[in-house]
Design a protein around this motif. Structure first.
Motif, short mmCIF file in Angstrom:
data_model
loop_
_atom_site.label_atom_id
_atom_site.label_comp_id
_atom_site.label_asym_id
_atom_site.label_seq_id
_atom_site.Cartn_x
_atom_site.Cartn_y
_atom_site.Cartn_z
N GLU A 51 0.83 -1.20 0.00
CA GLU A 51 0.00 0.00 0.00
C GLU A 51 0.87 1.26 0.00
O GLU A 51 0.62 2.20 -0.75
N SER A 52 1.90 1.27 0.85
CA SER A 52 2.80 2.43 0.88
C SER A 52 3.47 2.63 -0.47
O SER A 52 3.57 3.76 -0.97
N ALA A 53 3.95 1.55 -1.05
CA ALA A 53 4.63 1.67 -2.33
C ALA A 53 3.67 2.13 -3.43
O ALA A 53 4.04 2.94 -4.28
N ALA A 54 2.45 1.63 -3.38
CA ALA A 54 1.47 2.06 -4.39
C ALA A 54 1.19 3.55 -4.28
O ALA A 54 1.05 4.26 -5.28
N GLN A 55 1.13 4.03 -3.05
CA GLN A 55 0.80 5.44 -2.84
C GLN A 55 1.97 6.37 -3.12
O GLN A 55 1.79 7.49 -3.57
N GLU A 56 3.19 5.91 -2.79
CA GLU A 56 4.32 6.85 -2.80
C GLU A 56 5.25 6.73 -4.00
O GLU A 56 5.95 7.69 -4.32
N GLY B 265 4.65 4.52 -7.14
CA GLY B 265 4.18 3.72 -8.26
C GLY B 265 4.28 2.22 -8.05
O GLY B 265 4.39 1.46 -9.01
N GLY B 266 4.27 1.80 -6.78
CA GLY B 266 4.31 0.37 -6.47
C GLY B 266 5.69 -0.23 -6.44
O GLY B 266 5.84 -1.45 -6.27
N LYS B 267 6.73 0.58 -6.58
CA LYS B 267 8.09 0.03 -6.65
C LYS B 267 8.55 -0.41 -5.27
O LYS B 267 8.99 0.40 -4.45
N LEU B 268 8.42 -1.70 -5.02
CA LEU B 268 8.75 -2.30 -3.73
C LEU B 268 9.71 -3.45 -3.95
O LEU B 268 9.47 -4.34 -4.78
#
Lengths: 214, 76
Positions: free
Chosen positions: A167-172, A174-177
């Motif tokens: 969720e954090s990566a999606a929000q901040e 573009g999903g790059k996790l």
């Protein structure tokens, strides 16, 4: 290194990195705790050199303090480093943060929920302010029930962490996790826990794996 | 079935040597891999990627040159 390069470049949605030895106890001129070289920091510096990214937010949920990573990024304002360990510390610029993991023996409620609450408080809002290009989750399962850093956690906590980080990566960013495996020693826990965590990254339902308790 | 936000491919970065000698406290924590990933790897949105070796040049992006022989000499 390859994982960060490919996720940062957008060739992959996200990634899970197995390791041969640990990384977060390796600093500029020291190593230990079964860590040899700091894979995450090397990968960040390589990706920067290739102009793939600049700002990286790291959440470290291994049982032990990431002293090596801290040593390497202490003076780097473009790395947000949040470590869930046994200490409480916030640097002057707010980019280096240690938060104490809940003591499972002092809890009345669920260790899973208490741990997730700590992470929910410590990471997402800081990541939002920091605006990273990519997020790294240093994922140790040594905090699982029965492993050497036992904090009373079950698989539900790790799957909850995976959802939170997605969720954090999606929000901040573009999903790059990028998920990098940390500590944990038991084959049975690794076998039961790691595939469903990867399944969450891929958005694949694996309901049979959600009820693991060891 | 696909759920959630994931769009694109999830890469799994792995090398067979990790299962022979992974995490030195026990050495065998990944003994069941990559077999444990078999069902995941059938999914078109999951890819297994072999990790290339890191060169000394890359290691020196983070570490002092003197660390490399220390690590190589470590009995673990």
């Amino acid at each position: 290194m390859e994982g960060m390069r490919r996720v940062a470049a957008g060739n992959l949605a996200n990634g899970f990195c197995f390791i041969g030895a640990g990384g977060h106890h390796a600093g500029r001129n020291f190593f230990g705790g079964y860590c040899c070289y700091n894979d995450v920091v090397i990968a960040i510096r390589q990706a920067r050199r290739m102009k793939r990214l600049r700002r990286v937010a790291i959440l470290d949920t291994d049982a032990h303090h990431a002293d090596g990573t801290w040593d390497l990024v202490a003076d780097d304002p473009d790395v947000l480093h949040v470590c869930v360990c046994g200490a409480e510390y916030t640097s002057a610029d707010g980019s280096k943060v240690d938060v104490a993991a809940p003591d499972p023996w002092a809890l009345e409620g669920s260790p899973d929920e208490a741990y997730l609450d700590v992470v929910r408080t410590a990471f997402p809002a800081r990541a939002a302010r920091f605006r990273p290009d990519l997020i790294v989750w240093y994922f140790g399962f040594d905090t699982h029930q029965g492993d050497y850093g036992d904090l009373g956690l079950t698989s539900a906590a790790f799957l909850g962490l995976a959802d939170l980080m997605l969720e954090s990566a999606a929000q901040e960013c573009g999903g790059k996790l990028l998920v990098v495996l940390g500590g944990g020693s038991r084959t049975d826990i690794a076998t039961a826990l790691i595939p469903p965590v990867i399944g969450r990254l891929a958005g694949i339902v694996q309901p049979s794996a959600y009820t693991l308790d060891t | 079935m696909v759920v959630g936000r994931a769009v694109g491919i999830t890469g799994i970065f792995y090398h067979p040597s990790f299962s022979r000698r992974s995490y030195l406290t026990t050495g065998r924590r990944l003994a069941d891999f990559p077999g444990a990933l078999a069902s995941l790897l059938k999914h078109p949105r999951v890819a297994l990627c072999e990790c290339p070796s890191a060169t000394d040049e890359l290691i020196l992006l983070a570490h002092d040159p003197g660390l490399i022989p220390q690590v190589e000499a470590d009995p673990l």
